[in-house]
Design a protein around this motif. Structure first.
Motif, PDB file in Angstrom:
ATOM      1  N   ASN A 116       0.857  -1.174   0.000  1.00 22.74           N
ATOM      2  CA  ASN A 116       0.000   0.000   0.000  1.00 22.74           C
ATOM      3  C   ASN A 116       0.902   1.235   0.000  1.00 22.74           C
ATOM      4  O   ASN A 116       1.764   1.360   0.872  1.00 22.74           O
ATOM      5  CB  ASN A 116      -0.913  -0.007   1.231  1.00 22.74           C
ATOM      6  CG  ASN A 116      -2.040   0.998   1.127  1.00 22.74           C
ATOM      7  OD1 ASN A 116      -2.088   1.812   0.206  1.00 22.74           O
ATOM      8  ND2 ASN A 116      -2.954   0.959   2.078  1.00 22.74           N
ATOM      9  N   TRP A 117       0.669   2.141  -0.971  1.00 24.19           N
ATOM     10  CA  TRP A 117       1.554   3.292  -1.166  1.00 24.19           C
ATOM     11  C   TRP A 117       0.767   4.591  -1.206  1.00 24.19           C
ATOM     12  O   TRP A 117      -0.357   4.635  -1.706  1.00 24.19           O
ATOM     13  CB  TRP A 117       2.325   3.155  -2.477  1.00 24.19           C
ATOM     14  CG  TRP A 117       3.322   2.047  -2.465  1.00 24.19           C
ATOM     15  CD1 TRP A 117       3.071   0.719  -2.704  1.00 24.19           C
ATOM     16  CD2 TRP A 117       4.718   2.141  -2.195  1.00 24.19           C
ATOM     17  NE1 TRP A 117       4.232  -0.010  -2.590  1.00 24.19           N
ATOM     18  CE2 TRP A 117       5.257   0.846  -2.281  1.00 24.19           C
ATOM     19  CE3 TRP A 117       5.569   3.198  -1.877  1.00 24.19           C
ATOM     20  CZ2 TRP A 117       6.616   0.572  -2.076  1.00 24.19           C
ATOM     21  CZ3 TRP A 117       6.918   2.939  -1.671  1.00 24.19           C
ATOM     22  CH2 TRP A 117       7.422   1.637  -1.770  1.00 24.19           C
ATOM     23  N   GLY A 118       1.406   5.649  -0.695  1.00 29.84           N
ATOM     24  CA  GLY A 118       0.852   6.978  -0.848  1.00 29.84           C
ATOM     25  C   GLY A 118       1.204   7.567  -2.207  1.00 29.84           C
ATOM     26  O   GLY A 118       1.921   6.943  -2.993  1.00 29.84           O
ATOM     27  N   GLN A 119       0.716   8.773  -2.449  1.00 32.32           N
ATOM     28  CA  GLN A 119       0.942   9.437  -3.728  1.00 32.32           C
ATOM     29  C   GLN A 119       2.279  10.172  -3.785  1.00 32.32           C
ATOM     30  O   GLN A 119       2.734  10.536  -4.863  1.00 32.32           O
ATOM     31  CB  GLN A 119      -0.187  10.426  -4.004  1.00 32.32           C
ATOM     32  CG  GLN A 119      -1.532   9.756  -4.211  1.00 32.32           C
ATOM     33  CD  GLN A 119      -1.503   8.807  -5.385  1.00 32.32           C
ATOM     34  OE1 GLN A 119      -1.146   9.181  -6.493  1.00 32.32           O
ATOM     35  NE2 GLN A 119      -1.868   7.551  -5.143  1.00 32.32           N
ATOM     36  N   GLY A 120       2.887  10.390  -2.664  1.00 37.27           N
ATOM     37  CA  GLY A 120       4.195  11.033  -2.626  1.00 37.27           C
ATOM     38  C   GLY A 120       4.117  12.516  -2.328  1.00 37.27           C
ATOM     39  O   GLY A 120       3.109  13.175  -2.601  1.00 37.27           O
ATOM     40  N   THR A 121       5.198  13.026  -1.774  1.00 41.14           N
ATOM     41  CA  THR A 121       5.325  14.455  -1.503  1.00 41.14           C
ATOM     42  C   THR A 121       6.731  14.895  -1.903  1.00 41.14           C
ATOM     43  O   THR A 121       7.708  14.201  -1.622  1.00 41.14           O
ATOM     44  CB  THR A 121       5.030  14.769  -0.024  1.00 41.14           C
ATOM     45  OG1 THR A 121       5.055  16.180   0.183  1.00 41.14           O
ATOM     46  CG2 THR A 121       6.030  14.113   0.918  1.00 41.14           C
ATOM     47  N   GLN A 122       6.812  16.033  -2.570  1.00 41.64           N
ATOM     48  CA  GLN A 122       8.085  16.500  -3.112  1.00 41.64           C
ATOM     49  C   GLN A 122       8.919  17.175  -2.027  1.00 41.64           C
ATOM     50  O   GLN A 122       8.428  18.036  -1.289  1.00 41.64           O
ATOM     51  CB  GLN A 122       7.839  17.496  -4.248  1.00 41.64           C
ATOM     52  CG  GLN A 122       9.100  18.087  -4.845  1.00 41.64           C
ATOM     53  CD  GLN A 122       9.907  17.083  -5.637  1.00 41.64           C
ATOM     54  OE1 GLN A 122       9.357  16.349  -6.471  1.00 41.64           O
ATOM     55  NE2 GLN A 122      11.219  17.038  -5.417  1.00 41.64           N
ATOM     56  N   VAL A 123      10.185  16.790  -1.971  1.00 44.45           N
ATOM     57  CA  VAL A 123      11.170  17.452  -1.115  1.00 44.45           C
ATOM     58  C   VAL A 123      12.275  17.981  -2.010  1.00 44.45           C
ATOM     59  O   VAL A 123      12.864  17.214  -2.781  1.00 44.45           O
ATOM     60  CB  VAL A 123      11.739  16.488  -0.058  1.00 44.45           C
ATOM     61  CG1 VAL A 123      12.917  17.128   0.671  1.00 44.45           C
ATOM     62  CG2 VAL A 123      10.659  16.074   0.922  1.00 44.45           C
ATOM     63  N   THR A 124      12.541  19.272  -1.925  1.00 41.07           N
ATOM     64  CA  THR A 124      13.595  19.892  -2.720  1.00 41.07           C
ATOM     65  C   THR A 124      14.542  20.622  -1.779  1.00 41.07           C
ATOM     66  O   THR A 124      14.102  21.469  -0.990  1.00 41.07           O
ATOM     67  CB  THR A 124      13.025  20.875  -3.746  1.00 41.07           C
ATOM     68  OG1 THR A 124      12.089  20.183  -4.587  1.00 41.07           O
ATOM     69  CG2 THR A 124      14.137  21.455  -4.608  1.00 41.07           C
ATOM     70  N   VAL A 125      15.818  20.284  -1.874  1.00 39.26           N
ATOM     71  CA  VAL A 125      16.838  20.895  -1.033  1.00 39.26           C
ATOM     72  C   VAL A 125      17.767  21.700  -1.931  1.00 39.26           C
ATOM     73  O   VAL A 125      18.422  21.145  -2.814  1.00 39.26           O
ATOM     74  CB  VAL A 125      17.622  19.846  -0.246  1.00 39.26           C
ATOM     75  CG1 VAL A 125      18.606  20.516   0.709  1.00 39.26           C
ATOM     76  CG2 VAL A 125      16.679  18.926   0.516  1.00 39.26           C
TER      77      VAL A 125
END
Length: 127
Positions: A116-125
């Motif tokens: 079971n997976w989420g849709q994701g969230t973007q992390v930008t450094v």
């Protein structure tokens, strides 16, 4: 499948911190080992951190060990990923995952271990 919903991503300067959260239904959270993965453009999805269903046993990729902390909030049915001292190479889409019906103290590192997976969230450094 019941939905996993990530939050907390964003843009941060190198050396900064972010806290990701993953909300699950009570039924999913109460029966699952949980994990965090990430995927950068052109790369495969890779393991970041995991926490067991019981006892709170944790596991981390070498690249994040000492900087990231995974935890479960059983009252809120969430799993969190505290990310400190972020580096540009941490930039990716971060995914929460659940391995359901797993009643053990084992942690899991492979994409195929989770169902079971989420849709994701973007992390930008930024550097």
């Amino acid at each position: 499948q019941e939905q996993l919903v990530e939050s907390g991503g964003g843009l941060v300067q190198a050396g900064g911190s972010l806290r990701l959260s993953c909300a699950a239904s009570r039924r999913t959270f109460a029966s699952s080992a949980m994990g965090w993965f990430r995927q950068a453009p052109g790369k495969e999805r890779e393991f970041v951190a995991a926490i067991s269903w019981a006892v709170g046993r944790t596991d981390y990729a070498d690249s994040v060990k000492g900087r990231f902390t995974v935890s479960r909030d059983n009252a809120k049915n969430t799993v969190n990923l505290q990310m400190n001292n972020l580096k540009p190479e941490d930039s990716a889409v971060y995914y929460c995952a659940a391995r359901t019906l797993t009643y053990s103290t084992t942690t899991y590192r492979s994409v195929g271990d989770y169902d079971n997976w989420g849709q994701g969230t973007q992390v930008t450094v930024s550097s």
